[in-house]
Motif scaffolding. Sequence first.
Motif, mmCIF file in Angstrom:
data_model
loop_
_atom_site.group_PDB
_atom_site.id
_atom_site.type_symbol
_atom_site.label_atom_id
_atom_site.label_comp_id
_atom_site.label_asym_id
_atom_site.label_seq_id
_atom_site.Cartn_x
_atom_site.Cartn_y
_atom_site.Cartn_z
ATOM 1 N N ILE A 123 -13.457 -14.523 -39.719
ATOM 2 C CA ILE A 123 -12.736 -15.167 -38.779
ATOM 3 C C ILE A 123 -12.686 -16.616 -38.534
ATOM 4 O O ILE A 123 -13.748 -17.127 -38.403
ATOM 5 C CB ILE A 123 -13.002 -14.858 -37.510
ATOM 6 C CG1 ILE A 123 -12.763 -13.142 -37.095
ATOM 7 C CG2 ILE A 123 -11.946 -15.460 -36.225
ATOM 8 C CD1 ILE A 123 -13.545 -12.519 -35.881
ATOM 9 N N GLU A 125 -10.152 -18.870 -38.777
ATOM 10 C CA GLU A 125 -9.215 -19.569 -37.952
ATOM 11 C C GLU A 125 -9.901 -19.749 -36.511
ATOM 12 O O GLU A 125 -10.515 -19.178 -36.104
ATOM 13 C CB GLU A 125 -7.881 -19.023 -37.973
ATOM 14 C CG GLU A 125 -7.154 -19.017 -39.393
ATOM 15 C CD GLU A 125 -5.838 -18.415 -39.350
ATOM 16 O OE1 GLU A 125 -5.490 -17.931 -38.250
ATOM 17 O OE2 GLU A 125 -5.512 -18.017 -40.474
ATOM 18 N N ARG A 126 -9.086 -20.883 -35.744
ATOM 19 C CA ARG A 126 -9.381 -20.918 -34.256
ATOM 20 C C ARG A 126 -9.303 -19.569 -33.674
ATOM 21 O O ARG A 126 -8.533 -19.064 -34.039
ATOM 22 C CB ARG A 126 -8.223 -21.848 -33.972
ATOM 23 C CG ARG A 126 -8.791 -22.324 -32.328
ATOM 24 C CD ARG A 126 -7.754 -23.192 -31.717
ATOM 25 N NE ARG A 126 -7.713 -23.266 -30.473
ATOM 26 C CZ ARG A 126 -8.770 -24.169 -29.410
ATOM 27 N NH1 ARG A 126 -9.517 -24.923 -30.263
ATOM 28 N NH2 ARG A 126 -8.434 -23.955 -28.466
ATOM 29 N N LEU A 127 -10.382 -19.182 -32.855
ATOM 30 C CA LEU A 127 -10.354 -18.166 -32.143
ATOM 31 C C LEU A 127 -9.155 -17.855 -31.450
ATOM 32 O O LEU A 127 -8.731 -18.983 -30.758
ATOM 33 C CB LEU A 127 -11.570 -18.164 -31.179
ATOM 34 C CG LEU A 127 -13.012 -17.927 -31.858
ATOM 35 C CD1 LEU A 127 -14.141 -18.142 -31.026
ATOM 36 C CD2 LEU A 127 -13.260 -16.675 -32.552
ATOM 37 N N LYS A 128 -8.875 -16.742 -31.149
ATOM 38 C CA LYS A 128 -7.453 -16.720 -30.469
ATOM 39 C C LYS A 128 -7.449 -16.397 -28.913
ATOM 40 O O LYS A 128 -6.359 -16.479 -28.044
ATOM 41 C CB LYS A 128 -6.617 -15.244 -30.913
ATOM 42 C CG LYS A 128 -6.113 -15.443 -32.505
ATOM 43 C CD LYS A 128 -5.364 -14.213 -32.922
ATOM 44 C CE LYS A 128 -4.964 -14.602 -34.292
ATOM 45 N NZ LYS A 128 -4.721 -13.449 -34.818
ATOM 46 N N GLY A 129 -8.738 -16.623 -28.568
ATOM 47 C CA GLY A 129 -9.071 -16.480 -27.005
ATOM 48 C C GLY A 129 -10.558 -16.157 -26.819
ATOM 49 O O GLY A 129 -11.098 -15.754 -28.017
ATOM 50 N N SER A 132 -13.964 -13.345 -27.081
ATOM 51 C CA SER A 132 -13.869 -12.637 -28.299
ATOM 52 C C SER A 132 -15.019 -11.891 -28.771
ATOM 53 O O SER A 132 -16.089 -12.205 -28.682
ATOM 54 C CB SER A 132 -13.640 -13.538 -29.595
ATOM 55 O OG SER A 132 -12.266 -14.112 -29.474
ATOM 56 N N ALA A 150 -9.874 -10.682 -30.144
ATOM 57 C CA ALA A 150 -9.509 -11.354 -28.710
ATOM 58 C C ALA A 150 -8.865 -10.440 -27.628
ATOM 59 O O ALA A 150 -8.381 -11.074 -26.655
ATOM 60 C CB ALA A 150 -8.461 -12.499 -29.260
ATOM 61 N N SER A 153 -9.565 -11.165 -24.146
ATOM 62 C CA SER A 153 -9.491 -12.453 -23.693
ATOM 63 C C SER A 153 -8.429 -12.736 -22.586
ATOM 64 O O SER A 153 -8.559 -13.980 -22.044
ATOM 65 C CB SER A 153 -9.040 -13.436 -24.715
ATOM 66 O OG SER A 153 -7.641 -13.081 -25.278
ATOM 67 N N ASP A 154 -7.843 -11.828 -22.284
ATOM 68 C CA ASP A 154 -7.217 -11.803 -20.966
ATOM 69 C C ASP A 154 -7.630 -10.798 -20.111
ATOM 70 O O ASP A 154 -6.888 -10.018 -19.369
ATOM 71 C CB ASP A 154 -5.559 -11.647 -21.363
ATOM 72 C CG ASP A 154 -4.829 -11.822 -20.236
ATOM 73 O OD1 ASP A 154 -5.075 -12.646 -19.354
ATOM 74 O OD2 ASP A 154 -3.667 -11.358 -20.182
#
Length: 172
Positions: A123, A125-129, A132, A150, A153-154
Motif C-alpha cells: 500500500i 498510495e495515500r491511505l484511503k481512510g 485501515s 479501508a 474507515s466509515d
Amino acid sequence: MTRLLALSLAAFAALATTAPAQAAQAPKLAITSFDQLAQPLPLPYDEKADAKAAVAAAKARARANRKLLLIDLGGNWCLDCRILAGTIEQPALKTWLAKKYEIVTVDVGRFDKNLDVPAHYGITERLKGVPSVLVVNPKTDKLINPGKTAALSDARHMNPQGLADWLAQWTR
C-alpha cells in the motif's frame, strides 16, 4: 449411465463436505449501537511508539501462537478509529479476537507518519481512510485482505455486530 451419475454426485457431495471451513463466526455482541460504548472512547494509538518494532513483535507472537496479525492503522483524532477500538473492547469480542488475532495499533498521524508499515504490504498510495486494517498471514508476511483495508474507515455508519462480523470474515 444413471449409476455413473449417482456415483459422481456422491463423490461431489463427499468433496463438498471436506472443503475448507468457512470463516469463523463472530460472537454475538451485547450492544446494538455505538452509542452504548463506554465513554470516553479509547485513544488506541501510541503516538510515540516505534511502529516497526511493535509490528515485528506482534508478527513474531502471531507466528508463534498460530494467529493472524491484525495491523490497525489510524489516529486518535479519528472517530471511526476510536469506535473500532471501543468495539474491540467489548468483552465477548475482545476474548474472541484474542484467540484469532495478534493485534497491533500503528499511529499514522494525519497520513504522514509510519507509512512504511502499509508500504511493506504493497500500500504505497495515500491511505484511503482510517482505520485501515491490514490482516496479515504472519508465516508468509502477505496481506490477506488486499483492496479491503479501508473498509472500516466509515465504521460509524456500521453497527457493532457488523464490525465484529467484518473482523471475523478473515478467520477460521
